[in-house]
Design an enzyme around this catalytic site. Structure first.
Site, mmCIF file in Angstrom:
data_model
loop_
_atom_site.group_PDB
_atom_site.id
_atom_site.type_symbol
_atom_site.label_atom_id
_atom_site.label_comp_id
_atom_site.label_asym_id
_atom_site.label_seq_id
_atom_site.Cartn_x
_atom_site.Cartn_y
_atom_site.Cartn_z
ATOM 1 C CB SER A 289 -0.883 0.011 1.246
ATOM 2 O OG SER A 289 -1.477 1.287 1.390
ATOM 3 C CE1 TYR A 302 -4.535 -2.152 4.171
ATOM 4 C CE2 TYR A 302 -3.730 0.075 3.813
ATOM 5 C CZ TYR A 302 -4.088 -1.159 3.319
ATOM 6 O OH TYR A 302 -4.000 -1.390 1.979
#
Lengths: 395, 75
Positions: A289, A302
């Site tokens: 990410s 996350y």
């Protein structure tokens, strides 16, 4: 070119050539050897030969031809030659040049050749011994692998997600058979299977809870039963990322992300790697990410997990690359998928406006790079992270 | 209605016909959209809609769609 181990003692090649006056003229022009014995009939008539004699090296040069084009051929390194000129050669003589393998030197990878030149009367006019080294061609592994028979098989984890679905279809377009993993959405998995089959590739759908060891093992076992092997694993599983302020986070929020990103990836890789090692080849692609490099608030759970995935990818890439397994990563920026549907429009517009390529990433953008990493075009990449962010982060 | 007004403000600030301002209008395709005119645009929008655009939104008015969205939030 013949390879060293394809050459046997006794192998023989020949070629023929009739010497012309033009050959002699060209040889003189090239070398400057205009010895009157070769070029002046009157002069030659005064010698014991009576007629001009063809340059010995002109005939011998055809030994070079036979070594360079036939035995062993392209890439031959001719490093030694003994010669005895036994009889004169005249214009009009038809020479038969032969080379025969006498010895092989395994240690130094060279061959010894008996080289002889006969005239049309089967008399030996020149003889000698040649030594020739065989140069190994530097063939890229990818080229070797391209010769493999049959399509490769890719397991797409999270095959019904936005990136997963696009990956299944892209891989099918690029000639892969696809094992489509799904968690609950069997109908969509079936639809993707039909789509894959439109590209003349085989596909199966497999359900598994990727947080469950037994399910993962069963999924991989089903894939191998169906296709005999798994060449590629693309980890496209993803879940909704809740925005949580740091003060409101509890450890289970971290755990949830770590289990999905690290535990499942770890078990999937650990289960599939023995099969890949057996085949001497494998590709594993993890999805990172952009937030791990360009963080935003409320996502520390996350971002922590995705950062750990970078470490896992690199460390395993380092450890498994010598066994032929390439582990790499694709790191997209905000992708327009169902998962990001709840992200406010303003954030999406701002992200697109601040991206040099002025739009959000599409699932197909990510799938294209995944397929590249799955293909043998990327066989020299290991531990690499390819950013698909339209230029948002340039390192 | 506001969207038409926004295009009219942009037309006046950037000195271009309103018809030439598409929904994808941004500094990428409006040549006159420089930093000075950007500040003029903010002042003109504030005056037209009788609002105060918060400081942290000033840099976010990057294109027509974002301007519409931010103005709408301030109304």
């Amino acid at each position: 070119m013949k390879k060293y181990n394809e050459i046997n003692i006794g192998d023989k090649e020949t070629l023929s050539h009739t010497i012309t006056k033009t050959d002699i003229e060209k040889f003189v022009q090239l070398t400057g050897d205009d010895n009157r014995l070769h070029v002046d009939e009157k002069f030659a008539s005064t010698t014991q030969f009576k007629k001009p004699v063809v340059h010995g090296m002109l005939g011998a040069s055809f030994i070079s031809t036979i070594i360079g084009t036939k035995l062993p051929g392209d890439g031959a390194l001719w490093f030694s030659q003994s010669l005895e000129f036994l009889l004169p050669v005249r214009v009009g003589d038809t020479l038969t040049v032969s080379a025969e393998v006498l010895k092989k030197n395994d240690k130094e990878q060279f061959i010894e050749l008996k080289t002889e030149i006969h005239n049309q009367n089967r008399q030996i006019v020149t003889k000698g011994i040649a030594k020739v080294k065989l140069i190994e061609m530097e063939v890229a592994p990818a080229e070797v692998e391209q010769k493999e028979v049959g399509p490769k098989t890719a397991l797409v984890i999270g095959g019904t997600g936005g990136i997963g679905k696009a990956t299944c279809i892209q891989l099918a377009k690029d000639g892969f058979n696809v094992i489509i993993h799904y968690n609950k959405n069997k109908t969509l998995a079936e639809e993707i299977k039909t789509e894959v089959e439109k590209y003349k590739q085989k596909a199966i759908i497999v359900s598994a809870d990727i947080l469950n060891d037994a399910d993962i093992k069963e999924m991989i076992s089903k894939g191998i039963r169906a296709f005999d092997k798994i060449d590629v694993v693309a980890n496209c599983a993803a879940t909704v990322i809740p925005n949580i302020k740091f003060q409101d986070l509890v450890w289970t929020d971290f755990l949830q992300q770590i289990e999905l990103n690290i535990k499942s990836t770890f078990i999937i890789i650990q289960t599939v790697v023995p099969e890949m090692i057996k085949n001497g080849y494998g590709k594993i692609i993890n999805i990172g990410s952009l937030s791990a490099e360009k963080p935003n608030a409320d996502w520390s759970h996350y971002i922590t997990a995705k950062s750990a995935l970078i470490g896992l990818t690199k460390s395993l890439a380092f450890e498994l690359a010598p066994k032929g397994i390439r582990i790499n990563m694709v790191t997209p920026s905000l992708v327009n998928t169902e998962l990001t549907a709840d992200i406010p429009e303003k954030i999406k517009l701002l992200t697109a406006a601040q991206t040099p390529l002025r739009r959000l990433a599409l699932a197909a953008d990510v799938a294209g790079v995944i397929s590249f990493l799955a293909s043998n075009k990327s066989d020299f990449l290991a531990g690499e992270n390819i950013r698909v962010n339209g230029g948002q982060v340039m390192l | 209605m506001e969207n038409i007004k926004i295009k009219q403000v942009m037309s006046a600030v950037f000195d271009i016909p309103v018809e030439s301002i598409s929904d994808d209008a941004s500094s990428d395709n409006i040549e006159n959209w420089d930093s000075l005119r950007h500040l003029n645009l903010i002042l003109a929008l504030e005056e037209e809609f009788n609002i105060v655009i918060p400081e942290d939104e000033v840099g976010n008015l990057l294109n027509y769609k974002l301007i519409c969205l931010i103005i709408e939030q301030q109304l």
